[in-house]
Design a protein around this motif. Structure first.
Motif, PDB file in Angstrom:
ATOM      1  N   ASP A   1      -1.890  11.262  -2.251  1.00  0.00           N
ATOM      2  CA  ASP A   1      -2.228   9.900  -2.642  1.00  0.00           C
ATOM      3  C   ASP A   1      -2.005   8.969  -1.453  1.00  0.00           C
ATOM      4  N   VAL A   2      -3.085   8.518  -0.815  1.00  0.00           N
ATOM      5  CA  VAL A   2      -2.944   7.718   0.401  1.00  0.00           C
ATOM      6  C   VAL A   2      -2.458   6.304   0.107  1.00  0.00           C
ATOM      7  N   VAL A   3      -2.605   5.850  -1.137  1.00  0.00           N
ATOM      8  CA  VAL A   3      -2.153   4.507  -1.485  1.00  0.00           C
ATOM      9  C   VAL A   3      -0.650   4.478  -1.731  1.00  0.00           C
ATOM     10  N   HIS A   4      -0.075   5.624  -2.087  1.00  0.00           N
ATOM     11  CA  HIS A   4       1.357   5.691  -2.363  1.00  0.00           C
ATOM     12  C   HIS A   4       2.049   6.590  -1.341  1.00  0.00           C
ATOM     13  N   ALA A   5       1.998   6.137  -0.087  1.00  0.00           N
ATOM     14  CA  ALA A   5       2.744   6.756   1.015  1.00  0.00           C
ATOM     15  C   ALA A   5       2.346   8.192   1.304  1.00  0.00           C
TER      16      ALA A   5
ATOM     17  N   ALA B   1      -7.994  -2.092   2.189  1.00  0.00           N
ATOM     18  CA  ALA B   1      -6.852  -1.586   2.951  1.00  0.00           C
ATOM     19  C   ALA B   1      -7.242  -0.421   3.847  1.00  0.00           C
ATOM     20  N   VAL B   2      -6.812  -0.492   5.108  1.00  0.00           N
ATOM     21  CA  VAL B   2      -6.961   0.632   6.032  1.00  0.00           C
ATOM     22  C   VAL B   2      -5.616   1.350   6.098  1.00  0.00           C
ATOM     23  N   LEU B   3      -5.625   2.633   5.798  1.00  0.00           N
ATOM     24  CA  LEU B   3      -4.403   3.440   5.747  1.00  0.00           C
ATOM     25  C   LEU B   3      -4.526   4.591   6.733  1.00  0.00           C
ATOM     26  N   ALA B   4      -3.415   4.960   7.363  1.00  0.00           N
ATOM     27  CA  ALA B   4      -3.467   6.010   8.380  1.00  0.00           C
ATOM     28  C   ALA B   4      -2.276   6.949   8.246  1.00  0.00           C
ATOM     29  N   TYR B   5      -2.507   8.204   8.626  1.00  0.00           N
ATOM     30  CA  TYR B   5      -1.482   9.241   8.568  1.00  0.00           C
ATOM     31  C   TYR B   5      -1.646  10.176   9.755  1.00  0.00           C
ATOM     32  N   LEU B   6      -0.542  10.806  10.163  1.00  0.00           N
ATOM     33  CA  LEU B   6      -0.657  11.834  11.183  1.00  0.00           C
ATOM     34  C   LEU B   6      -1.567  12.941  10.669  1.00  0.00           C
ATOM     35  N   ASP B   7      -2.384  13.481  11.544  1.00  0.00           N
ATOM     36  CA  ASP B   7      -3.386  14.470  11.148  1.00  0.00           C
ATOM     37  C   ASP B   7      -2.771  15.865  11.044  1.00  0.00           C
TER      38      ASP B   7
ATOM     39  N   LEU C   1     -12.137  12.054   0.630  1.00  0.00           N
ATOM     40  CA  LEU C   1     -11.385  11.047  -0.113  1.00  0.00           C
ATOM     41  C   LEU C   1     -12.091  10.772  -1.427  1.00  0.00           C
ATOM     42  N   SER C   2     -11.346  10.943  -2.514  1.00  0.00           N
ATOM     43  CA  SER C   2     -11.862  10.638  -3.847  1.00  0.00           C
ATOM     44  C   SER C   2     -10.961   9.583  -4.460  1.00  0.00           C
ATOM     45  N   GLY C   3     -11.452   8.352  -4.526  1.00  0.00           N
ATOM     46  CA  GLY C   3     -10.590   7.257  -4.962  1.00  0.00           C
ATOM     47  C   GLY C   3      -9.521   7.037  -3.923  1.00  0.00           C
ATOM     48  N   ALA C   4      -8.268   7.322  -4.274  1.00  0.00           N
ATOM     49  CA  ALA C   4      -7.165   7.199  -3.331  1.00  0.00           C
ATOM     50  C   ALA C   4      -6.575   8.558  -2.980  1.00  0.00           C
ATOM     51  N   VAL C   5      -7.233   9.643  -3.376  1.00  0.00           N
ATOM     52  CA  VAL C   5      -6.694  10.987  -3.166  1.00  0.00           C
ATOM     53  C   VAL C   5      -7.427  11.678  -2.031  1.00  0.00           C
ATOM     54  N   LEU C   6      -6.649  12.082  -1.017  1.00  0.00           N
ATOM     55  CA  LEU C   6      -7.179  12.778   0.151  1.00  0.00           C
ATOM     56  C   LEU C   6      -6.970  14.277  -0.043  1.00  0.00           C
ATOM     57  N   ARG C   7      -8.042  15.061   0.168  1.00  0.00           N
ATOM     58  CA  ARG C   7      -7.995  16.503  -0.093  1.00  0.00           C
ATOM     59  C   ARG C   7      -8.062  17.268   1.223  1.00  0.00           C
ATOM     60  N   CYS C   8      -7.050  18.133   1.453  1.00  0.00           N
ATOM     61  CA  CYS C   8      -6.998  18.956   2.659  1.00  0.00           C
ATOM     62  C   CYS C   8      -8.147  19.972   2.633  1.00  0.00           C
ATOM     63  N   PRO C   9      -8.933  20.072   3.711  1.00  0.00           N
ATOM     64  CA  PRO C   9     -10.053  21.013   3.718  1.00  0.00           C
ATOM     65  C   PRO C   9      -9.621  22.473   3.828  1.00  0.00           C
ATOM     66  N   SER C  10      -8.373  22.714   4.235  1.00  0.00           N
ATOM     67  CA  SER C  10      -7.911  24.092   4.432  1.00  0.00           C
ATOM     68  C   SER C  10      -7.244  24.671   3.187  1.00  0.00           C
TER      69      SER C  10
ATOM     70  N   SER D   1       0.826  -1.209   0.000  1.00  0.00           N
ATOM     71  CA  SER D   1       0.000   0.000   0.000  1.00  0.00           C
ATOM     72  C   SER D   1       0.857   1.254   0.000  1.00  0.00           C
ATOM     73  N   HIS D   2       2.127   1.112   0.338  1.00  0.00           N
ATOM     74  CA  HIS D   2       3.056   2.244   0.303  1.00  0.00           C
ATOM     75  C   HIS D   2       4.113   2.073  -0.793  1.00  0.00           C
ATOM     76  N   GLY D   3       3.811   1.217  -1.745  1.00  0.00           N
ATOM     77  CA  GLY D   3       4.714   1.059  -2.882  1.00  0.00           C
ATOM     78  C   GLY D   3       5.979   0.296  -2.574  1.00  0.00           C
ATOM     79  N   GLY D   4       5.985  -0.484  -1.510  1.00  0.00           N
ATOM     80  CA  GLY D   4       7.193  -1.200  -1.132  1.00  0.00           C
ATOM     81  C   GLY D   4       6.988  -2.705  -1.092  1.00  0.00           C
TER      82      GLY D   4
END
Length: 292
Positions: free
Chosen positions: A252-256, A217-223, A237-246, A104-107
């Motif tokens: 791309d959450v699927v690629h790290a 896949a469940v993916l997580a990142y620091l907020d 979240l649109s597909g695998a792309v997470l959009r910052c509200p600010s 999920s992180h390309g590795g």
């Protein structure tokens, strides 16, 4: 909590309770502590002898496999050196279990061999361009290998691109010093409830984490957005792309958590793995700024 879940978590924390009781005995003096440790040792040896007889009496490979697959029973078999799977098989299975997270992180990771208590692994993949992602992947693999094979002495990682041996202790020093703070695993069973395409925030320890599900896949990142340094709370979240509200940066959450389009930087990945059958996160002891 269901009765079965309570019983399971109760036994999983038995080691910590035993250590706490031994520490309490130490306050009564060295003699009391020695007697308590001897008592624990006698009980461990007794149950070890009984388990050895049980496993010797099992002549059904399927039953032996079932026993070894149970987290609690399997851990006791490891303690007493009577696990039916050798160290190579256990490490291989552990890597198979963590491989979807690495992907999920390309590795990816490959077992090169095990000799004299040393596990040698080869890391590869596009995640190598992101130092923080590489650290989370090494942490996930280190944890999986040591859980499956506690008898190993060390793990060595070989970077496939440069084919040079790097002790994992050296790699992991980035987690324990400098920019990378000490890391702790926390069980977060609520992650199982995430639906595909859903984004949710979690307080794990004292750290704010954003998690989402893409497919299985469940993916997580620091907020924290690396673009504006604001919270990603309310991100879509649109597909695998997470959009910052600010600042509307996209990652791309699927690629790290790499920035896409004109967005730069990386979200800081947080390992999510099933540990003892429960989805868990490894978070730093202190927040760290997202990668620029």
């Amino acid at each position: 909590m269901a009765d079965a879940d309570f019983e399971d978590s109760h036994w999983r924390s038995a080691g910590e309770r035993i250590q706490a009781l031994l520490a309490a005995c130490a306050t009564d003096g060295p003699a009391a502590q020695a007697r308590a440790e001897q008592l624990v040792g006698e009980v461990v040896d007794l149950y070890g002898a009984a388990l050895t007889r049980v496993m010797a009496a099992v002549d059904d490979p399927a039953l032996a496999e079932h026993l070894a697959a149970d987290d609690l029973v399997g851990s006791l078999l490891l303690v007493h050196g009577i696990h039916p799977h050798d160290v190579t098989e256990r490490v291989s299975r552990a890597l198979d279990g963590v491989r979807p997270y690495l992907g999920s992180h390309g590795g990816d990771v490959r077992l090169l061999g095990i000799a004299d208590g040393v596990v040698r692994l080869s890391f590869s993949g596009s995640c190598s361009s992101c130092p923080s992602s590489a650290v989370t992947l090494e942490l996930a693999v280190e944890d999986a290998v040591r859980t499956a094979a506690p008898e190993i002495d060390s793990v060595e990682a070989v970077a496939a691109e440069v084919a040079s041996a790097i002790p994992v202790d050296s790699l992991m020093s980035r987690v324990h010093s400098g920019r990378h703070e000490p890391t702790t695993w926390y069980a977060v069973p609520e992650l199982e409830a995430l639906r595909a395409g859903e984004v949710a925030g979690f307080a794990v320890g004292d750290i704010a984490v954003l998690a989402c599900r893409v497919g299985d896949a469940v993916l997580a990142y620091l907020d924290q957005c690396p673009g504006c340094a604001n919270s990603m709370s309310g991100a879509t979240l649109s597909g695998a792309v997470l959009r910052c509200p600010s600042c509307h940066a996209r990652f791309d959450v699927v690629h790290a958590g790499a920035g896409t389009g004109e967005s730069v930087g990386h979200l800081r990945p947080v390992p999510v793995l099933a540990r003892d059958g429960v989805l868990s996160m490894a978070v730093p002891a202190q927040p760290m700024e997202a990668s620029a």
